[in-house]
Each structure stands twice: as structure tokens, then as C-alpha cells.
Write a protein that holds these residues in place. Sequence first.
Motif: not given
Length: 434
Positions: A24-27, A32-36, A59-67, A271-272
Amino acid sequence: MAEIKTFSPKTGLVLEGGAMRGMFTSGITDVFMEEGIKFEAAVGVSAGATFGCNIKSCQPGRAIRYNKRFSHDKRYCSLSSLIKTGDLYGAKFCYYDLPQKEDPFDYKAYRENPMKFYCVATDVQTGKAVYHDLATCDGSEIEWMRASASMPLASRVVEIDGRGYLDGGISDSIPLEFMQKNGYEKNVVILTQPRGFVKKDSRLFPLMKLFMKKYPAVLEALKNRALVYNQETQYAFFQERLGSVLVLCPERPLGISRTEHDANELERVYQEGRNLAKKKLEQIRNFLKPYSFYGSASADCAPASEAFSAIKNPRLLYDALCKLWCRKTCAPRLQSEWSQENRTKGQCSITAFLAQDIFGGKVYGIPLGDGNFHCYNDVGGCIFDLTSEQFGEKAASFVYSNNPEQSRDLHFAKEEKKLRYDYLREKLLYLLCR
């Protein structure tokens, strides 16, 4: 002539743990990263640190990707890893193989990003929180990250420089006060439990007493953990009411296992977080925007009144009053011009005298040429005007010196003004009630 400068206070990000609730936090942090949306510092606890560090390495997307990729990999999280190594989450794989080979962590970007990133661990000898500045996130520093996420019963004690450490959530699950004490005035706090959640004592505590009797200080901290956690959430929501904190948390329980292996569930919770961040995007930007009232950069005087001790400086008073100024507190002749977009309209005298109640000093008035005065504060040379924004560009023509001191008695001889002042003061005192 007044020089109206905007002032950006130090901003911080506080990341609670919660194992796979951290998706949830990673989402949120990915949005935040995508929106600057940037912060000057962040502090992470347990999963808040292990997943949250990606905001500094950009590195947006990294945490959900490897999990998702390693959700069924026994090297990542498995009972067999716990039996063989003493760590439910495999230390070698999670903290060395994964970031160095499997899904590379950008150490260079992390080092070059001026944002500070702290992690919290618990000293097993004292049971107290230790806050470590992760400057590089490699070498020996990765062991601090591992310590921060080393849950009792599910991990070995992590040895660093001759001392032992465990999960930071044992001693400080929501390190908001740590950030505030280090000068981060505006903080976004990401929780992984919904508003209204009350932590209960762990049913595993008897088992912890059996296996952790070597560490009495840790056991004492674990015994009190629910109490401390609930106090910390109450404090975060109290600070949010005052305007110095923005809390982002799930709208309902996330309903995910701490060791979730279902990639679809991980994605759902991620996604939440994303959806909430997008929904709150305008609110987040408004919360983080600079102050633009006159004197905001130097408005650092401390409260002189115990009743208002939670309001540490005039900027924080401004934050609180932004929630309270309304048409009812506006001067009657200006009420038709008052709006949420111009909330300081017609608020100057009652605001200045309320600020005087809190910080002391004197109230002065700038002649407006129509027989009225615009009131502002001078506290031992610290000059600030909390309601200057109502004048827009005209405020730049004001002179904040050699103006007549304003008499409280004279102003409050007008019954309607005294009633407005009393109402605003009463609402502020109510806001300060925990």
C-alpha cells in the motif's frame, strides 16, 4: 515597501511498516515519484524502510515488481528459510542477491539524491529506538536496513558494531516525533492501518517471553507496544488536526497477510495505495506548498502560553487557523468577499490578537486610508502578518515599521469583533484538545 517572500519549510515523509501491507505504501510513494512530489527526508520502519528506500533511488515500480516476481521463491520468504537460517525472509537473498543482481537497486541515484533517508531499529540491550541515516544503502548500511525489518521470532538478531538490533516497530512504529525534533516541520505520514484502528496486545507475547528471555528490555518494549503504537497514531492524527501533518492511510482494512504469497493480492493492495494517492493528489500538493504570508521565513518565535504549547511557531498557527477561518470570523463589512480561496479576508485584528495571546509581543496596525488599520504582530523583532495574503500584490506596498500600536481594549470595544475573537479562540482551543 514589504518584500513578500514564499517560504518552504523542511518536509518529511514517515513510513510505517506492516510487512506486505507495505505494498500500500509502495503504491503511494510510486505516485509521488511519478508526480514529482519530493521531500527533504524520509524515515522508514521495517517494511517502510525496505520498500520505501526506492523513493530515494528514484525507482518507481521496483518494490511491487520484485515482490510479485519472488512471491513464491523460497529464498525470499519461506518457512524453510526460517528453519535453515533463522530468518523468515532470507537475509542473503533479500539484502544482497536481490538488490545487486536480481532486480538491481540504483545505489548511484540513491547516493546522489540529496534527500535524507533514515531507518529505525531497536537496540536489544536497551529496548530503545535507534535512528540511522542511510547515506549510501550499501556495504554495512544494508545491515541497518535488515535490522529495521527483523521481526521477533521470525528473524535473528542483527549484529552491527558489537551491538544487537531488531525490528524498529518494537520501539517506534510511527517516528513522527523524530522527524519533528530534527526540524521537519511539515510531514506526510503513511499508515498501513485505517483510521480508527486500535492495536491490541499480541497473542504471541507468551511465545516471545519464552524465546527472547535473553533480552528483557525488548520484552518490556513488546509488552507495551500496543499502548505506544496507539499513542503514536493518536499523536499523528492530533498533529493532522493542527495542520502540520497529512496522514494517508487505507480507507478500510487491507486484508492481506503479513507474508502474502499471492501476487494478485500484492497487486490489489498496491493499487489501493496508488488510487488513494491519486485521489488525494491536490490535497497533498496544497499541504506541501510554500507559505506566502509576510514574515513566514523568519516566523520562528516560540509560544509563551502553556495552553498553546503545541503550536510551536506562527507558521503552525497559520496552518491551524486555515482550518478555522470562516465567514463567521470575518469582519461583517467584508463577509460578502470572503471565500475558501481567500480565507484570510477580514480576519486581521482577531488573528493578530490571538497570535499575541500565544506568542506575546505587540500588535501594530498599517493605516489603510479609510480609517481602518491592518493588524500584524511583532514579537521581539520577529515580525509576521498571518493575514497578508488577503491583499494579494497590494501587500507588497505595505511598510511594516513605524506603525501605531493597536489597543486590544479599543478593538474589542466593538462587541461583534470581541465575539468573533472569542469564537476563533474557542475553536482553536478545541482543536488543541487531544
